[in-house]
Design a protein around this motif. Structure first.
Motif, mmCIF file in Angstrom:
data_model
loop_
_atom_site.group_PDB
_atom_site.id
_atom_site.type_symbol
_atom_site.label_atom_id
_atom_site.label_comp_id
_atom_site.label_asym_id
_atom_site.label_seq_id
_atom_site.Cartn_x
_atom_site.Cartn_y
_atom_site.Cartn_z
ATOM 1 N N ALA A 116 0.746 -1.155 -0.059
ATOM 2 C CA ALA A 116 0.008 0.089 -0.027
ATOM 3 C C ALA A 116 0.867 1.301 -0.009
ATOM 4 C CB ALA A 116 -0.920 -0.068 1.204
ATOM 5 N N ALA A 117 1.847 1.214 0.908
ATOM 6 C CA ALA A 117 2.774 2.468 0.812
ATOM 7 C C ALA A 117 3.628 2.308 -0.546
ATOM 8 C CB ALA A 117 3.746 2.359 1.981
ATOM 9 N N ILE A 118 4.000 1.580 -1.004
ATOM 10 C CA ILE A 118 4.534 1.609 -2.349
ATOM 11 C C ILE A 118 3.635 2.237 -3.644
ATOM 12 C CG2 ILE A 118 5.725 0.597 -4.252
ATOM 13 C CD1 ILE A 118 6.725 -1.605 -2.069
ATOM 14 N N GLN A 119 2.518 1.632 -3.495
ATOM 15 C CA GLN A 119 1.576 2.084 -4.402
ATOM 16 C C GLN A 119 1.016 3.739 -4.063
ATOM 17 O OE1 GLN A 119 -1.911 -0.355 -5.257
ATOM 18 N NE2 GLN A 119 -2.939 1.317 -5.998
ATOM 19 N N GLN A 120 1.157 4.040 -3.008
ATOM 20 C CA GLN A 120 0.958 5.267 -2.635
ATOM 21 C C GLN A 120 1.993 6.468 -3.228
ATOM 22 O OE1 GLN A 120 -0.105 6.221 1.193
ATOM 23 N NE2 GLN A 120 -0.891 8.524 1.043
ATOM 24 N N ALA A 121 3.244 5.889 -3.062
ATOM 25 C CA ALA A 121 4.258 6.582 -3.346
ATOM 26 C C ALA A 121 4.892 6.639 -4.838
ATOM 27 C CB ALA A 121 5.535 5.999 -2.363
ATOM 28 N N PHE A 122 4.520 5.607 -5.399
ATOM 29 C CA PHE A 122 5.091 5.399 -6.416
ATOM 30 C C PHE A 122 3.907 5.246 -7.774
ATOM 31 C CE2 PHE A 122 8.609 4.128 -4.133
ATOM 32 C CZ PHE A 122 9.522 4.683 -4.809
ATOM 33 N N GLY A 123 2.735 5.098 -7.284
ATOM 34 C CA GLY A 123 1.592 4.848 -8.264
ATOM 35 C C GLY A 123 1.399 3.264 -8.656
ATOM 36 N N ALA A 124 -0.046 3.121 -9.049
ATOM 37 C CA ALA A 124 -0.399 1.771 -9.279
ATOM 38 C C ALA A 124 0.264 1.070 -10.379
ATOM 39 C CB ALA A 124 -1.966 1.807 -9.745
ATOM 40 N N GLU A 125 1.042 1.775 -11.348
ATOM 41 C CA GLU A 125 1.708 1.303 -12.353
ATOM 42 C C GLU A 125 3.039 0.392 -11.868
ATOM 43 O OE1 GLU A 125 3.520 5.307 -11.942
ATOM 44 O OE2 GLU A 125 1.403 4.435 -11.816
#
Length: 209
Positions: free
Chosen positions: A57-66
């Motif tokens: 979740a933190a990675i998606q928030q920081a870097f985007g769903a891609e």
């Protein structure tokens, strides 16, 4: 960071590191077979970034769903390309993963059997202030850079330029050697590595006792 084994009774804690292709995993496996308690930061990082992992979740928030695969895991190839191209992105990813890896190691240390602990941390020297207080000794697996490149090329299919690019993001061989309390030469054959590792294990048992 507090020492992973610092709860009720401290155990000797070794930080095991080395550059890509140096042979860290081989040494860790040998120490585990000899009875040491081994925790691997890379294995924990893979758990954190697997589908449903605690860092997704933190990675998606920081870097985007891609940066997340359809299965819900970190897209490692895409992230690798992004962090190689942008040091700020690498720092952002590390700021997400490293505290979680440290926490997992602290929690698992108390449940890990063995007369002493080995924390396998590929980027220990690169993050020495974060880890120095967590380990009693630093063991560095070392070999010439030409051997690192050849080994990684054999196992991964990467070409020499790609391996050198990875190595350029890591501490230099000289920096790792300077940080070492114990140097593990892996420039010869497996028998020599096994002997050096057995000798280190015997020394660690004496220290732990």
């Amino acid at each position: 960071m507090t020492t992973p084994a610092s709860s009720a009774e401290h155990r000797l804690t070794i930080g095991l590191t080395g550059g890509i292709g140096s042979g860290k995993s081989a040494v860790a496996a040998l120490l585990a077979a000899l009875g040491a308690g081994v925790l691997d930061a890379d294995a924990i990082a893979h758990e954190l970034t697997a589908p449903g992992g605690a860092a997704i979740a933190a990675i998606q928030q920081a870097f985007g769903a891609e940066m997340i695969t359809p299965a819900g895991a970190l897209d490692r190839d895409r992230m690798r390309a992004a962090v190689f191209a942008d040091p700020a992105k690498r720092c952002a990813l590390e700021s997400i993963l490293h505290p979680r890896i440290g926490q997992a190691m602290r929690e698992r240390a108390a449940r890990t059997a063995g007369p002493y602990l080995v924390l396998v941390i590929p980027l220990l020297v690169e993050n020495l202030p974060r880890w120095r207080s967590a380990v009693d000794r630093i063991a560095v697996v070392d070999c010439p850079e030409s051997q690192q490149i050849a080994r990684v090329m054999r196992r991964s299919g990467l070409d020499a330029a790609q391996v050198r690019a990875i190595m350029a993001t890591q501490a230099t061989r000289e920096a790792r050697r300077r940080a070492a309390d114990d140097l593990i030469d892996n420039s010869a054959d497996l028998a020599a590595l096994q002997k050096r590792t057995r000798d280190l294990h015997a020394g660690y048992l004496r220290m732990a006792g």
